[in-house]
Structure formats: structure tokens, C-alpha cells
Motif scaffolding. Structure first.
Motif, PDB file in Angstrom:
ATOM      1  N   ALA A 163     -75.396 161.020  60.060  1.00  0.00           N
ATOM      2  CA  ALA A 163     -74.820 160.062  61.011  1.00  0.00           C
ATOM      3  C   ALA A 163     -73.768 159.189  60.344  1.00  0.00           C
ATOM      4  N   ALA A 164     -74.083 158.652  59.173  1.00  0.00           N
ATOM      5  CA  ALA A 164     -73.144 157.797  58.454  1.00  0.00           C
ATOM      6  C   ALA A 164     -71.931 158.583  57.988  1.00  0.00           C
ATOM      7  N   CYS A 165     -72.142 159.832  57.603  1.00  0.00           N
ATOM      8  CA  CYS A 165     -71.043 160.695  57.173  1.00  0.00           C
ATOM      9  C   CYS A 165     -69.962 160.772  58.241  1.00  0.00           C
ATOM     10  N   PHE A 166     -70.363 161.048  59.472  1.00  0.00           N
ATOM     11  CA  PHE A 166     -69.383 161.197  60.542  1.00  0.00           C
ATOM     12  C   PHE A 166     -68.882 159.840  61.052  1.00  0.00           C
ATOM     13  N   GLU A 167     -69.749 158.849  61.073  1.00  0.00           N
ATOM     14  CA  GLU A 167     -69.320 157.534  61.548  1.00  0.00           C
ATOM     15  C   GLU A 167     -68.262 156.943  60.621  1.00  0.00           C
ATOM     16  N   ILE A 168     -68.464 157.074  59.325  1.00  0.00           N
ATOM     17  CA  ILE A 168     -67.520 156.529  58.343  1.00  0.00           C
ATOM     18  C   ILE A 168     -66.319 157.457  58.169  1.00  0.00           C
ATOM     19  N   GLY A 169     -66.552 158.764  58.352  1.00  0.00           N
ATOM     20  CA  GLY A 169     -65.492 159.734  58.096  1.00  0.00           C
ATOM     21  C   GLY A 169     -64.573 160.016  59.257  1.00  0.00           C
ATOM     22  N   MET A 170     -64.907 159.562  60.462  1.00  0.00           N
ATOM     23  CA  MET A 170     -64.091 159.870  61.640  1.00  0.00           C
ATOM     24  C   MET A 170     -63.610 158.576  62.269  1.00  0.00           C
ATOM     25  N   HIS A 171     -62.437 158.136  61.853  1.00  0.00           N
ATOM     26  CA  HIS A 171     -61.891 156.866  62.327  1.00  0.00           C
ATOM     27  C   HIS A 171     -61.325 157.003  63.742  1.00  0.00           C
ATOM     28  N   ASN A 172     -61.172 155.869  64.409  1.00  0.00           N
ATOM     29  CA  ASN A 172     -60.674 155.833  65.779  1.00  0.00           C
ATOM     30  C   ASN A 172     -59.148 155.947  65.767  1.00  0.00           C
ATOM     31  N   THR A 173     -58.665 157.184  65.747  1.00  0.00           N
ATOM     32  CA  THR A 173     -57.226 157.414  65.685  1.00  0.00           C
ATOM     33  C   THR A 173     -56.518 156.936  66.951  1.00  0.00           C
ATOM     34  N   THR A 174     -57.211 156.981  68.070  1.00  0.00           N
ATOM     35  CA  THR A 174     -56.622 156.516  69.318  1.00  0.00           C
ATOM     36  C   THR A 174     -56.268 155.038  69.229  1.00  0.00           C
ATOM     37  N   LEU A 175     -57.195 154.242  68.709  1.00  0.00           N
ATOM     38  CA  LEU A 175     -56.953 152.812  68.545  1.00  0.00           C
ATOM     39  C   LEU A 175     -55.796 152.571  67.581  1.00  0.00           C
ATOM     40  N   ALA A 176     -55.803 153.278  66.448  1.00  0.00           N
ATOM     41  CA  ALA A 176     -54.764 153.079  65.437  1.00  0.00           C
ATOM     42  C   ALA A 176     -53.385 153.442  65.979  1.00  0.00           C
ATOM     43  N   MET A 177     -53.286 154.568  66.681  1.00  0.00           N
ATOM     44  CA  MET A 177     -51.987 154.984  67.215  1.00  0.00           C
ATOM     45  C   MET A 177     -51.494 154.042  68.302  1.00  0.00           C
ATOM     46  N   ALA A 178     -52.405 153.566  69.137  1.00  0.00           N
ATOM     47  CA  ALA A 178     -52.007 152.649  70.202  1.00  0.00           C
ATOM     48  C   ALA A 178     -51.456 151.346  69.629  1.00  0.00           C
ATOM     49  N   ILE A 179     -52.089 150.829  68.576  1.00  0.00           N
ATOM     50  CA  ILE A 179     -51.612 149.599  67.937  1.00  0.00           C
ATOM     51  C   ILE A 179     -50.268 149.842  67.257  1.00  0.00           C
ATOM     52  N   ALA A 180     -50.125 150.992  66.589  1.00  0.00           N
ATOM     53  CA  ALA A 180     -48.873 151.291  65.895  1.00  0.00           C
ATOM     54  C   ALA A 180     -47.712 151.456  66.870  1.00  0.00           C
ATOM     55  N   LEU A 181     -47.950 152.100  68.002  1.00  0.00           N
ATOM     56  CA  LEU A 181     -46.868 152.412  68.930  1.00  0.00           C
ATOM     57  C   LEU A 181     -46.534 151.272  69.883  1.00  0.00           C
ATOM     58  N   SER A 182     -47.479 150.384  70.121  1.00  0.00           N
ATOM     59  CA  SER A 182     -47.263 149.336  71.118  1.00  0.00           C
ATOM     60  C   SER A 182     -46.095 148.432  70.736  1.00  0.00           C
ATOM     61  N   PRO A 183     -45.068 148.309  71.600  1.00  0.00           N
ATOM     62  CA  PRO A 183     -43.930 147.441  71.294  1.00  0.00           C
ATOM     63  C   PRO A 183     -44.313 145.979  71.102  1.00  0.00           C
ATOM     64  N   SER A 184     -45.422 145.559  71.684  1.00  0.00           N
ATOM     65  CA  SER A 184     -45.839 144.168  71.529  1.00  0.00           C
ATOM     66  C   SER A 184     -46.694 143.945  70.283  1.00  0.00           C
ATOM     67  N   LEU A 185     -47.002 145.036  69.549  1.00  0.00           N
ATOM     68  CA  LEU A 185     -47.787 144.909  68.315  1.00  0.00           C
ATOM     69  C   LEU A 185     -46.927 145.371  67.128  1.00  0.00           C
ATOM     70  N   LEU A 186     -47.084 146.621  66.681  1.00  0.00           N
ATOM     71  CA  LEU A 186     -46.318 147.067  65.517  1.00  0.00           C
ATOM     72  C   LEU A 186     -45.024 147.789  65.896  1.00  0.00           C
TER      73      LEU A 186
END
Length: 300
Positions: free
Chosen positions: A232-255
Motif C-alpha cells: 500500500a505504501a509503495c503505491f501511495e508514495i510512488g504514484m503522485h497526483n499528476t493531474t493536480l501537478a499539471m493543473a497547477i503548472a498550466l493554470s494561468p492564475s498559478l504557474l
């Protein structure tokens, strides 16, 4: 990418995604921390401290460009994704522990993610005139579009469990389709640079995925967690929320940076392949772990 539609649509998509996450959580998921105190503590230290440090080491070792470096750190600071629950279920992990870690880490990330990103921007983007950053107003926006929708989703689950069950899948699909459309538009806009980005960040992403998965399993075993908890910890720590990261990076009001979203996009592909391979490996070693000491199979 800097259009009024995208400016307002991306934060809305992010809010919908986090609302969908909230629909799958209950207060009991947070209370369950008491059943796994040591395992949860170790997993959170790995997720919040060790992995950002490892990511920083990789970024410096491979001498990534400033935007890609910040994108990697943004990815490292993102909490575990919901796919971790599915992989844990498929490969014999303790799914209840996954849900607990997702719940706790998603809340903590509201504070730690802006902190890591701001420090990364100060270090890697120092001297630039891009005006990028997650300063107080943007940090507040992250709080509003992450924590508030999660709380709203949990409240909906509590008040209307039937509605939550019916709408969970529809909410996820709607948000993902909209986000994929925006990501495709961003990739098309950067099509002349994509090959160079992949060459620069591909190996860093591969090593980061491998380190993340290995750290999750190994650290939990060292903390006397049993095989199911370690999976459980292997996958929880190893599989990051790419959707959240991409949304923050692409959002014109954020990054507002397509280049900062590239590491998460590459990770989203590489992660599936490496995590699947890790899952089959973990399944093969599971019988050898079936004779774990009774003490190691106890909660916490």
C-alpha cells in the motif's frame, strides 16, 4: 494558453477533481490513522521529506533547466493519486491504509506543496523576470481549489451517500476529459520543443519513479509493516497526483507554464509502466513474505 477560458476553466477543473476525491473519503478515513500510527508517520515522512530531497538531488545531478526543475519539484510535492488505491487493490495491498494516507496527505499538501514550489522557484528561477510563484494570494487559491472542494465532497458523501456513489465516476470523467483537452492544446503549442523536453527529463522521471516505489515499500518494511501495508505504501508514495501537478503548472492564475507541466506529463506515462512492473514483482515475493512475524502484521 493565456485565454480567459483557460484562466477560469483550469481552476474549475482542479476543483472538480478534488471534489471527486472528497466524494471517496469519510471522516473514518482520518480516524483510521490511530490504527496505523507508525506506518502513517513513516509514509508521510517519505512523502513529504525524503522524496522532495531525492528529487532535488536528481534535478541537480542532471542539471535540469529552471522550468523543468521546478516542474519536477512540483511533482514531488504532490500527494498520492487515487490510482494508488487501484494498484494496491490489484497487487494485494492494504487499500484501507491507502485511503487513509491519501486523505491525510491531501490535506497536508495544501501547506507543503506551495512551500516546496516557492522554495524551488526562489532557487531555480532566481534572477528571472517571469513573475512566477505561489505567493500568498496564489497559495490561498491553491487552498481554495484543493481543500475546500475535498471538504465539500466529504460533506456530500456524509449527507447524501447515494448521490455520492452515483456521481463519483461522472465527476472524475468530466474533469479528466476537460483537462486532457487543455493538456493536448498545451502540447500542440509546444510541439517544437517536446522532443528536447523528453530527452532532458525522461531519465530523471524514470529514476524518480523507481526511487519513490522502492522507498515506499522499503521504508514501511523497515518500520515493521507487513507485506500488505508495504505494498500500500509503495503505491501511495510512488504514484503522485499528476493531474493536480499539471493543473497547477498550466493554470494561468498559478504557474502558467507548459514547460513546468512536462515532468508530470512524462511521469504520468512512465509511472504506469514501472508501477505495473513493481506490482508483478511484489506479487511474486508475496508468498515469501506470508510468514511475516505476527508482530509485524499488527496495525501501526
Amino acid at each position: 494558453m493565456d485565454s480567459p477560458l483557460v484562466t477560469y476553466l483550469l481552476p474549475a477543473i482542479l476543483a472538480v477533481i478534488m471534489f471527486g476525491l472528497g466524494l471517496g473519503l469519510t471522516v473514518a478515513d482520518f480516524r483510521r490513522v490511530a490504527a496505523y500510527p507508525r506506518i502513517v508517520a513513516v509514509a508521510l515522512v517519505c512523502q513529504l521529506v525524503l522524496l522532495p530531497a531525492a528529487c532535488l538531488g536528481l534535478v541537480l545531478a542532471f542539471d535540469l533547466g529552471p522550468e523543468l526543475a521546478v516542474g519536477m519539484m512540483l511533482l514531488a510535492a504532490s500527494p498520492g493519486g487515487t490510482m494508488a488505491n487501484i494498484f494496491s487493490h490489484l497487487f494485494g495491498g492494504d487499500v484501507a491504509l491507502n485511503v487513509t494516507l491519501t486523505a491525510v496527505n491531501s490535506v497536508i499538501a495544501v501547506a507543503t506543496l506551495p512551500l516546496v514550489v516557492n522554495l524551488s522557484l526562489d532557487h531555480f528561477m532566481a534572477g528571472t523576470d517571469d513573475g512566477l510563484g505561489l505567493r500568498f494570494d496564489k497559495t490561498l487559491q491553491v487552498f481554495l481549489v484543493v481543500l475546500v472542494p475535498v471538504a465539500a465532497g466529504m460533506l456530500t458523501r456524509h449527507r447524501r451517500p447515494d448521490l455520492a456513489e452515483r456521481s463519483t465516476q461522472a465527476v472524475k470523467v468530466t474533469a479528466m476529459v476537460a483537462l486532457v483537452g487543455i493538456i493536448v492544446a498545451a502540447v500542440v503549442a509546444e510541439r517544437d520543443n517536446i522532443a528536447g523536453y523528453l530527452a532532458d527529463v525522461g531519465m530523471v522521471v524514470l529514476l524518480f519513479v523507481a526511487i519513490s516505489l522502492t522507498t515506499g515499500y522499503g521504508a514501511t518494511r523497515l518500520a515493521r509493516g507487513d507485506h500488505r501495508q508495504s505494498v500500500a505504501a509503495c503505491f501511495e508514495i510512488g504514484m503522485h497526483n499528476t493531474t493536480l501537478a499539471m493543473a497547477i503548472a498550466l493554470s494561468p492564475s498559478l504557474l502558467d507554464s507548459t514547460e513546468m507541466a512536462i515532468p508530470s506529463a512524462v511521469y504520468g506515462v512512465v509511472m504506469w509502466v514501472v508501477a505495473m512492473a513493481a506490482g508483478f514483482l511484489l506479487r511474486r515475493i508475496a508468498p515469501a513474505r506470508s510468514a511475516d512475524l505476527g508482530a509485524s502484521s499488527l496495525p501501526g
